[in-house]
Write a protein that holds these residues in place. Structure first.
Motif, short mmCIF file in Angstrom:
data_model
loop_
_atom_site.label_atom_id
_atom_site.label_comp_id
_atom_site.label_asym_id
_atom_site.label_seq_id
_atom_site.Cartn_x
_atom_site.Cartn_y
_atom_site.Cartn_z
N PHE A 102 0.78 -1.19 0.06
CA PHE A 102 -0.08 0.03 0.02
C PHE A 102 0.81 1.32 0.00
O PHE A 102 1.76 1.69 0.64
CB PHE A 102 -0.95 0.04 1.22
N GLY A 103 0.46 2.41 -0.76
CA GLY A 103 1.07 3.50 -0.63
C GLY A 103 2.52 3.38 -1.37
O GLY A 103 3.10 4.48 -1.10
N SER A 104 2.52 2.60 -2.34
CA SER A 104 4.06 2.66 -2.91
C SER A 104 4.46 3.75 -3.81
O SER A 104 5.67 4.09 -3.83
CB SER A 104 4.14 1.55 -3.97
N GLU A 105 3.30 4.64 -4.00
CA GLU A 105 3.79 6.07 -4.76
C GLU A 105 4.31 7.02 -3.79
O GLU A 105 4.88 7.87 -4.21
CB GLU A 105 2.44 6.44 -5.35
N GLU A 121 11.05 -9.42 -5.12
CA GLU A 121 11.96 -8.19 -5.35
C GLU A 121 11.72 -7.40 -6.64
O GLU A 121 11.76 -6.23 -6.47
CB GLU A 121 13.08 -8.86 -5.02
N ILE A 122 11.56 -7.95 -7.48
CA ILE A 122 11.24 -7.22 -8.91
C ILE A 122 10.12 -6.67 -8.92
O ILE A 122 10.18 -5.39 -9.35
CB ILE A 122 11.44 -8.49 -10.07
N SER A 123 8.89 -7.30 -8.45
CA SER A 123 7.68 -6.34 -8.41
C SER A 123 7.89 -5.12 -7.34
O SER A 123 7.42 -4.04 -7.64
CB SER A 123 6.63 -7.53 -7.51
N ALA A 124 8.63 -5.30 -6.19
CA ALA A 124 8.76 -4.10 -5.36
C ALA A 124 9.70 -3.13 -6.20
O ALA A 124 9.40 -1.71 -5.93
CB ALA A 124 9.67 -4.79 -4.01
N LEU A 125 10.48 -3.45 -7.12
CA LEU A 125 11.38 -2.52 -7.62
C LEU A 125 10.48 -1.77 -8.55
O LEU A 125 10.68 -0.53 -8.81
CB LEU A 125 12.56 -3.33 -8.70
N ARG A 126 9.60 -2.39 -8.95
CA ARG A 126 8.67 -1.77 -10.17
C ARG A 126 7.57 -0.72 -9.46
O ARG A 126 7.33 0.22 -9.98
CB ARG A 126 8.11 -2.72 -11.31
N LYS A 127 7.13 -1.12 -8.34
CA LYS A 127 5.90 -0.52 -7.97
C LYS A 127 6.45 0.83 -6.82
O LYS A 127 5.67 1.83 -6.91
CB LYS A 127 5.30 -1.33 -6.53
N PHE A 128 7.61 0.57 -6.26
CA PHE A 128 7.84 1.83 -5.54
C PHE A 128 8.63 3.02 -5.94
O PHE A 128 9.37 2.94 -7.02
CB PHE A 128 8.59 1.23 -4.08
N SER A 129 8.42 4.20 -5.34
CA SER A 129 9.11 5.44 -5.80
C SER A 129 10.45 5.42 -5.27
O SER A 129 11.24 6.21 -6.16
CB SER A 129 7.86 6.63 -5.41
N MET A 130 10.68 5.02 -4.30
CA MET A 130 12.05 5.08 -3.70
C MET A 130 12.57 3.60 -3.30
O MET A 130 11.59 2.87 -2.73
CB MET A 130 12.39 6.09 -2.70
N ILE A 131 13.81 3.09 -3.66
CA ILE A 131 14.20 1.84 -3.07
C ILE A 131 15.55 2.03 -2.34
O ILE A 131 16.46 2.83 -2.82
CB ILE A 131 14.39 0.99 -4.13
N GLY A 132 15.81 1.34 -1.17
CA GLY A 132 16.85 1.36 -0.32
C GLY A 132 17.54 -0.02 -0.39
O GLY A 132 16.93 -0.91 -0.37
N LEU A 133 19.00 0.28 -0.75
CA LEU A 133 19.85 -1.07 -0.70
C LEU A 133 20.89 -0.94 0.32
O LEU A 133 21.40 0.42 0.54
CB LEU A 133 20.07 -1.37 -2.17
#
Length: 393
Positions: free
Chosen positions: A126-129, A170-182
């Protein structure tokens, strides 16, 4: 800024690296922002004492739980044993009423910070944007490395199954979220090659350690050689790496220095049978490890698999204790020939331990270089500045 900090593990007391990361990121978010912490976990994983300890650090924590089998029952044991075969087990979400409650809560916040993929999946991303997901480790890479240590066909197939599920998630998350931390530049480079379009929204949030006072290690040669290992043996890469060391490296050390002691520090549960060998001392959990580190000639990190960056190495850098590690053990960290010794061959590993024991100048040089690497890159104050830069974008 108002931030909803969503976690899936209570971090206090912090007896593992994942707890320290969760705790310290929460602290850093709260330095200049209004932060509300949300916990989502299985009912059987919730502990009142950890909840109370964690609330003292992170403020009042709103709890959501996922129902499941009663702990200790046959179905619970079966689900734990075969969970990797069931795709829904990795990302089982909260019920619809809890999802609605979470969404209503999140509407009052400027940003949702999901600490790892699991809590994000529990709330259906939820709220990935308007959210950042801190992937921390890339779990499909961690399981892939672990799978290379397996020889059984059945286990190989099971691991392949879980690798594919983690990779998909993980690939799904990469595409959904506006920011990604590693955690590391290595992970970012790996993803950038496969998905160049996500490079601009990916940020490095390294692991860190508390900025303890600079060590004052004696350069006097110890009468007895003491080697240290720190880690929870329930974490399979720790157990496998330690087993490899005791089987392949340790006898070669004892052949030349039979009085050498190996100190293994960390929680050992009843479900784990630790590897046996001469002159090995298991301490269990140690609340203050300062004296342990100060008594070691070197700390070993003989890991053959695993992902992310090793907090045990950062702690050793902070405490000025020389480190000898496999290449996998030092994955993703800023290392060089001055601050660490890297070797993957058992005979070389043993030789480096013995050589370092005889070279006080090398010990001192590595102690100072490791401490400088820590001060320049891995204190939580430095990481906190990186977090504030991310929040300002």
């Amino acid at each position: 800024m108002k931030i909803l900090y969503v976690i899936d593990k209570l971090p206090c007391p912090a007896y593992a690296g994942v707890h320290l990361r969760t705790l310290n990121i929460g602290r850093q978010l709260g330095r200049y922002n209004q932060v509300k912490t949300v916990l989502v976990c299985a009912e059987k994983e919730f502990q009142d004492t950890r909840y109370e300890s964690s609330s003292k650090e992170l403020g009042e924590i709103t709890k959501f739980t996922i129902s499941g089998p009663k702990p200790g029952t046959p179905i619970d044991k079966l689900s734990h044993k075969f969970w990797q075969h069931w795709p829904g087990q990795l990302t089982k979400p909260v019920n619809s009423n809890d999802q609605k409650r979470f969404e209503e809560m999140a509407a009052d916040y400027d940003l949702i910070w999901y600490e790892t993929l699991l809590p994000a999946a529990r709330f259906r991303y939820f709220g990935s944007e308007k959210a950042i997901i801190d992937l921390d480790d890339l779990n499909h890479l961690k399981w892939d490395m672990l799978n290379k240590q397996r020889t059984g066909i059945r286990q190989h197939i099971a691991n392949k199954c879980i690798i594919k599920k983690w990779e998909k998630a993980e690939i799904s998350a990469l595409r959904k979220f506006s920011m990604i931390g590693l955690c590391s530049e290595k992970d970012k480079s790996y993803l950038a090659e496969r998905f160049p379009e996500i490079n601009e929204k990916t940020y490095i949030i390294p692991n860190g350690f508390e900025n303890i006072p600079a060590p004052n290690r004696s350069d006097t040669k110890a009468a007895q050689l003491r080697i240290g290992f720190i880690g929870i043996l329930e974490y399979r890469p720790n157990l496998e790496g330690l087993s490899w060391f005791i089987d392949q490296v340790w006898p070669k050390v004892l052949e030349k220095r039979p009085d050498t002691i190996l100190r293994v520090v960390g929680k050992v549960s009843d479900s784990i049978t630790p590897p046996k060998g001469a002159n090995i001392e298991y301490t269990g959990f140690v609340n203050d490890v300062s004296e342990e580190f100060n008594s070691w000639t070197t700390m070993i990190v003989p890991l053959l698999s695993g992902g992310g960056t090793r907090l045990k190495i950062l702690e050793s850098f902070a405490r000025g204790c020389p480190v000898i590690s496999t290449g996998t053990g030092a994955y993703g960290l800023k290392i060089n020939e001055n601050n660490i010794i890297i070797c993957d061959d058992p005979l070389e590993f043993a030789d480096q331990i013995l050589k370092l024991a005889e070279d006080q100048n090398k010990q001192q040089q590595m102690s100072q270089a490791g401490r400088k690497t820590f001060e320049d890159n891995y204190t939580w104050d430095i990481i906190g500045k990186k977090i504030e830069e991310i929040l300002a974008t």
